[in-house]
Scaffold this motif. Structure first.
Motif, PDB file in Angstrom:
ATOM      1  N   ALA A 275       0.829  -1.208   0.000  1.00 15.37           N
ATOM      2  CA  ALA A 275       0.000   0.000   0.000  1.00 15.37           C
ATOM      3  C   ALA A 275       0.866   1.261   0.000  1.00 15.37           C
ATOM      4  CB  ALA A 275      -0.933  -0.010   1.207  1.00 15.37           C
ATOM      5  N   ARG A 276       1.963   1.235   0.736  1.00 14.47           N
ATOM      6  CA  ARG A 276       2.858   2.404   0.760  1.00 14.47           C
ATOM      7  C   ARG A 276       3.523   2.608  -0.597  1.00 14.47           C
ATOM      8  NH1 ARG A 276       3.849   0.676   6.214  1.00 14.47           N
ATOM      9  NH2 ARG A 276       5.587  -0.638   5.554  1.00 14.47           N
ATOM     10  N   PRO A 282       1.663   6.112  -7.641  1.00 16.46           N
ATOM     11  CA  PRO A 282       0.361   5.592  -8.069  1.00 16.46           C
ATOM     12  C   PRO A 282       0.185   5.447  -9.573  1.00 16.46           C
ATOM     13  CG  PRO A 282       0.177   7.897  -7.461  1.00 16.46           C
ATOM     14  CD  PRO A 282       1.581   7.487  -7.129  1.00 16.46           C
ATOM     15  N   VAL A 283       0.983   6.131 -10.389  1.00 13.68           N
ATOM     16  CA  VAL A 283       0.754   6.135 -11.834  1.00 13.68           C
ATOM     17  C   VAL A 283       1.393   4.930 -12.507  1.00 13.68           C
ATOM     18  CG1 VAL A 283       1.052   7.413 -13.973  1.00 13.68           C
ATOM     19  CG2 VAL A 283       0.555   8.641 -11.856  1.00 13.68           C
ATOM     20  N   LEU A 284       2.698   4.762 -12.332  1.00  9.69           N
ATOM     21  CA  LEU A 284       3.397   3.646 -12.968  1.00  9.69           C
ATOM     22  C   LEU A 284       3.909   2.622 -11.971  1.00  9.69           C
ATOM     23  CD1 LEU A 284       5.416   5.389 -15.834  1.00  9.69           C
ATOM     24  CD2 LEU A 284       3.338   4.017 -16.016  1.00  9.69           C
ATOM     25  N   ALA A 320       0.643  -2.248  -6.720  1.00  8.79           N
ATOM     26  CA  ALA A 320       1.904  -1.629  -6.315  1.00  8.79           C
ATOM     27  C   ALA A 320       2.913  -1.619  -7.455  1.00  8.79           C
ATOM     28  CB  ALA A 320       2.482  -2.365  -5.105  1.00  8.79           C
ATOM     29  N   GLU A 321       2.935  -2.675  -8.261  1.00 11.32           N
ATOM     30  CA  GLU A 321       3.953  -2.791  -9.304  1.00 11.32           C
ATOM     31  C   GLU A 321       3.567  -2.089 -10.600  1.00 11.32           C
ATOM     32  OE1 GLU A 321       6.155  -6.899  -7.870  1.00 11.32           O
ATOM     33  OE2 GLU A 321       5.079  -6.884  -9.770  1.00 11.32           O
ATOM     34  N   PRO A 325      -3.371   2.712 -13.174  1.00  7.54           N
ATOM     35  CA  PRO A 325      -3.827   2.374 -14.531  1.00  7.54           C
ATOM     36  C   PRO A 325      -3.653   0.888 -14.853  1.00  7.54           C
ATOM     37  CG  PRO A 325      -2.545   4.395 -14.563  1.00  7.54           C
ATOM     38  CD  PRO A 325      -2.377   3.803 -13.198  1.00  7.54           C
ATOM     39  N   GLY A 326      -2.514   0.336 -14.472  1.00  4.58           N
ATOM     40  CA  GLY A 326      -2.294  -1.085 -14.717  1.00  4.58           C
ATOM     41  C   GLY A 326      -3.259  -1.951 -13.936  1.00  4.58           C
ATOM     42  N   PHE A 327      -3.507  -1.570 -12.690  1.00  2.35           N
ATOM     43  CA  PHE A 327      -4.455  -2.353 -11.887  1.00  2.35           C
ATOM     44  C   PHE A 327      -5.864  -2.258 -12.451  1.00  2.35           C
ATOM     45  CE2 PHE A 327      -7.545  -2.678  -8.409  1.00  2.35           C
ATOM     46  CZ  PHE A 327      -7.284  -3.977  -8.006  1.00  2.35           C
ATOM     47  N   ALA A 328      -6.247  -1.082 -12.940  1.00  2.00           N
ATOM     48  CA  ALA A 328      -7.573  -0.921 -13.539  1.00  2.00           C
ATOM     49  C   ALA A 328      -7.741  -1.843 -14.743  1.00  2.00           C
ATOM     50  CB  ALA A 328      -7.800   0.531 -13.936  1.00  2.00           C
TER      51      ALA A 328
END
Length: 411
Positions: A275-276, A282-284, A320-321, A325-328
């Motif tokens: 989470a940290r 948060p973007v990449l 996290a990785e 955008p990737g998680f979405a």
């Protein structure tokens, strides 16, 4: 009256279809026992998906065919773009290249499976291959427990929790394979799968199996009498294990209790660290494999003996990785599969196609629940089930189109 011209496939086309079917089934069926293949040769488990991709590409080029477009293909393409972008941003990371290479084949194989399953390869064959491979893995799990004296069954997987993931994902698929005269075989396979999963002592696997069985009951695909018979059989096996392997079972339970207490604390630490990382970038994100790279620093060396672990939560690790955008887009794979399978259920009506769609839904639900406690984005069931969900919808649409065309000819 209408004249219908029947075009028979050439011998070469027949061989191409047969080869695609064999390789697609091998890709799905060998995934649960990849550990056995890796023990023989480190890259042996990658042969079937690599050959499937190569043959699929050659066939599509020869026939000048594009993949049958689905929303899943668009989501996979965008996810690949984000993956490459975040990998480029964190190219200097010690695990970036390794994990990028692990991600990309899953995206490609998912697109290929969705295409061939909607055209050349029957859905039922792929479900049967997945169930057969998992049953072999379950038998290996029981062998490792009984004959090799392991405290927790692992079979072809190094981690018993990963093995449970494969086994519980395959249990719902048996509901789609039921045919008169095969009940005994499917019942035996179900017992092996559930017994093997139980022998892993995986709590996440137990929750995933419970969710899957509940879904099958809710959608009226699994009769209560079948569930009752399976429960009696499993209880009988458990009683037999207690009578004949009581001390070994007691030792396994004690070890699992100790590990479970430790896991609660360590997983909380890893989830907080993930989470940290997501909050900081948060973007990449921190890049493919970045959780392993940054865990020690983000956790302030909370686990001295484990400096490069996994997050034990697929969703937090992906976020996290790869960033938001990737998680979405990763969540979009799930959403696309869920929407496609539900459309199939509603369009197909009572019958085999609806049963297949519900079984795929239940298996995907088992995968999603189990992955709350495990990092399973690098295993095939998540991806293959998404591919089969959209392929099943394509098959139903094709059937509706054929029926509409037939009605138009009659008129």
């Amino acid at each position: 009256m209408s004249l219908v011209t029947v075009v028979r496939p050439s011998a070469r086309e027949t061989r191409e279809v047969a080869l695609l079917r064999v390789l697609a089934c091998a890709t799905v069926g060998l995934a649960p026992v990849e550990g056995y293949l890796t023990a023989v040769q480190s890259q042996l488990g990658k042969v079937a998906p690599a050959l499937l991709t190569a043959v699929w590409l050659a066939v599509r080029i020869r026939h000048r065919q594009l993949p049958r477009p689905t929303p899943l293909h668009a989501v996979l393409a965008l996810l690949a773009v984000v993956l490459v972008a975040t990998a480029s941003r964190h190219a200097a990371g010690p695990f970036t290249a390794e994990y990028t290479v692990r991600w990309l084949p899953f995206l490609v194989v998912t697109a290929v499976l969705a295409d061939v399953a909607s055209r050349e390869v029957p859905i039922r064959w792929l479900l049967l291959a997945a169930a057969a491979g998992a049953t072999a893995a379950g038998a290996g799990a029981l062998f490792s427990l009984v004959a090799q004296g392991e405290a927790r069954a692992s079979g072809p997987q190094p981690d018993p929790n990963d093995l449970a993931y494969f086994l519980v994902a395959a249990v719902p698929l048996l509901a789609a394979l039921h045919r008169r005269g095969r009940g005994a075989v499917l019942t035996a396979a179900g017992i092996v799968l559930v017994a093997g999963a139980t022998a892993t002592f995986s709590r996440g696997g137990a929750l995933g199996l419970t969710a899957a069985v509940g879904w099958l009951l809710l959608r009226r695909v699994l009769p209560w009498r079948v569930l009752a018979a399976a429960a009696v059989a499993i209880a009988g096996l458990g009683l037999g294990a207690l009578l004949f392997a009581g001390p070994q079972l007691d030792r396994a339970l004690q070890e699992k209790s100790f590990i479970a207490a430790s896991n609660v604390d360590t997983r909380e630490l890893r989830w907080q660290a993930a989470a940290r990382m997501l909050t900081a970038q948060p973007v990449l994100g921190v890049g493919p494999g970045g959780f392993r790279e940054h865990y020690a620093a983000e956790s302030h060396n909370a686990e001295v003996d484990e400096q490069t672990p996994v997050a034990h939560d697929m969703y937090l690790e992906v976020a996290a990785e790869l960033g938001l955008p990737g998680f979405a887009l990763f969540a979009g794979v799930v959403g696309t599969a869920a929407v496609a399978s539900e459309r199939t259920v509603r369009r197909a009506g009572p019958g085999a196609r609806r049963t297949e769609a519900v079984a795929i839904q239940a298996a995907l639900l088992a995968v999603l629940v189990t992955s709350t406690f495990l990092s399973e984005q690098y295993y095939l069931p998540f991806w293959s089930l998404a591919a089969l969900a959209v392929a099943t919808e394509a098959r139903v649409r094709e059937g509706e189109g054929s029926a509409d065309a037939g009605a138009a000819r009659d008129q």
